[in-house]
Enzyme design. Structure first.
Site, PDB file in Angstrom:
ATOM      1  N   ASP A  26     -10.666  -1.951  12.329  1.00 41.92           N
ATOM      2  CA  ASP A  26     -10.669  -3.362  11.894  1.00 41.92           C
ATOM      3  C   ASP A  26      -9.349  -3.868  11.311  1.00 41.92           C
ATOM      4  OD1 ASP A  26     -13.262  -2.863  12.600  1.00 41.92           O
ATOM      5  OD2 ASP A  26     -14.151  -3.328  10.657  1.00 41.92           O
ATOM      6  N   LYS A 131     -17.636  -4.344  17.162  1.00 41.82           N
ATOM      7  CA  LYS A 131     -18.817  -3.849  16.443  1.00 41.82           C
ATOM      8  C   LYS A 131     -19.379  -4.947  15.553  1.00 41.82           C
ATOM      9  CE  LYS A 131     -16.030  -1.586  12.805  1.00 41.82           C
ATOM     10  NZ  LYS A 131     -16.465  -2.345  11.630  1.00 41.82           N
ATOM     11  N   LYS A 134     -20.612  -2.500   9.955  1.00 39.35           N
ATOM     12  CA  LYS A 134     -19.508  -1.868   9.247  1.00 39.35           C
ATOM     13  C   LYS A 134     -19.104  -0.564   9.951  1.00 39.35           C
ATOM     14  CE  LYS A 134     -19.705  -5.155   6.194  1.00 39.35           C
ATOM     15  NZ  LYS A 134     -18.878  -6.354   6.487  1.00 39.35           N
ATOM     16  N   CYS A 164     -15.728  -0.236   5.889  1.00 42.74           N
ATOM     17  CA  CYS A 164     -15.856   0.154   7.301  1.00 42.74           C
ATOM     18  C   CYS A 164     -15.289   1.533   7.605  1.00 42.74           C
ATOM     19  CB  CYS A 164     -15.238  -0.919   8.190  1.00 42.74           C
ATOM     20  SG  CYS A 164     -16.212  -2.449   8.147  1.00 42.74           S
ATOM     21  N   GLN A 204     -16.635  18.286  -2.961  1.00 46.49           N
ATOM     22  CA  GLN A 204     -17.682  19.260  -2.614  1.00 46.49           C
ATOM     23  C   GLN A 204     -17.319  20.062  -1.363  1.00 46.49           C
ATOM     24  OE1 GLN A 204     -21.827  17.809  -3.174  1.00 46.49           O
ATOM     25  NE2 GLN A 204     -20.883  15.776  -3.406  1.00 46.49           N
TER      26      GLN A 204
HETATM   27  N1  TIU Z   1     -13.870  -3.844   7.976  1.00 45.98           N
HETATM   28  C1  TIU Z   1     -14.462  -3.916   6.796  1.00 45.98           C
HETATM   29  O1  TIU Z   1     -14.263  -3.077   5.913  1.00 45.98           O
HETATM   30  N2  TIU Z   1     -15.288  -5.007   6.582  1.00 45.98           N
HETATM   31  C2  TIU Z   1     -15.491  -5.586   5.358  1.00 45.98           C
HETATM   32  O2  TIU Z   1     -16.236  -6.540   5.229  1.00 45.98           O
HETATM   33  N3  TIU Z   1     -14.803  -5.046   4.312  1.00 45.98           N
HETATM   34  C3  TIU Z   1     -14.720  -5.544   3.043  1.00 45.98           C
HETATM   35  O3  TIU Z   1     -14.163  -4.843   2.182  1.00 45.98           O
HETATM   36  N4  TIU Z   1     -15.181  -6.753   2.773  1.00 45.98           N
END
Ligand code: TIU
Length: 228
Positions: A26, A131, A134, A164, A204
């Site tokens: 992303d 996608k 997340k 994500c 861990q």
């Molecule tokens: N790609 C991703 O992490 N989407 C989110 O919405 N992240 C946020 O931290 N908002």
């Protein structure tokens, strides 16, 4: 190229580039640039810039090694038919998913804001996974793509660390992949969450995977190429 030895925490890792993939999560204008989804949620999007140069370094190394490179984008269909109402209605953003903004409709496929930032733009032939959630495995063909190529190890970069990136690493770990976060090539709107998010992966004995960095990754690939 045969096995590559990587410095990582909690332990070093040996991997075969032919069975590994670099997954960039992303790195979209909607998260990194003003006027996009990230900013509508009240975040300082400039914090994510720190990941760009390390992602470039990891990307260049993976491309040079002939590794599979996969890009992902979070977003929805223009009619919002794949956007859960609970996601669209959540919180009090300045603009909701689907609303018009300076980079087009927020988090909608095909809009300028949904696309990947120029510095990390996919090369011809590199798969881009759209996608709705997340995690990169949820409602996508990522699993099929990895299985078809015999991939066993994922190097994961991108944004945001605790959302994500974490979700994808957790999904990948449960599906049997060895998941390595390249820590400096990930970023969060919350530096504390970034740090603790990486700690959680490697705690861990590596409960979800490993943590390394872009320099170790590119250096390990370079060293293996020289030795070959
Ligand atoms: N790609 C991703 O992490 N989407 C989110 O919405 N992240 C946020 O931290 N908002």
């Amino acid at each position: 190229m045969s096995e590559v030895q990587l410095c990582a925490e909690p332990a070093p890792l040996a991997f075969s580039p032919a069975r590994a993939a670099l997954v960039l999560i992303d790195m979209q204008r909607d998260f990194l640039e003003p006027g996009g989804f990230g900013e509508t949620l009240g975040n300082d999007v400039s914090l994510l810039q720190a990941a760009v140069e390390p992602c470039q370094r990891a990307l260049a190394a993976a491309r040079a090694a002939g590794m599979l490179v996969i890009h992902t984008r979070e977003g929805h269909r223009p009619d919002l038919s794949d956007a859960p109402p609970a996601k669209v209605a959540r919180g009090a953003p300045s603009r909701r998913i689907g609303d018009p903004g300076p980079m087009g409709r927020i988090l909608i496929r095909g809009e300028p804001g949904h696309d990947i930032v120029e510095a990390l733009y996919p090369a011809r032939g590199e798969p881009v996974i759209d996608k709705p959630g997340k995690g990169a495995f949820h409602q996508t063909d990522l699993m099929q793509m990895l299985r078809n190529r015999g991939i066993d190890t994922l190097f994961v970069c991108g944004v945001t660390t605790e959302v994500c990136v974490h979700t994808t690493i957790r999904e990948g770990n449960d599906r049997g992949f060895r998941c390595v976060a390249l820590g400096d090539a990930c970023a969060s709107y919350f530096p504390e969450f970034h740090r603790v998010g990486l700690d959680m992966i490697k705690a861990q004995g590596g409960i979800f995977g490993w943590v390394s960095d872009a320099a170790a990754f590119s250096g390990a690939l370079d060293a293996a190429a020289q030795a070959a």
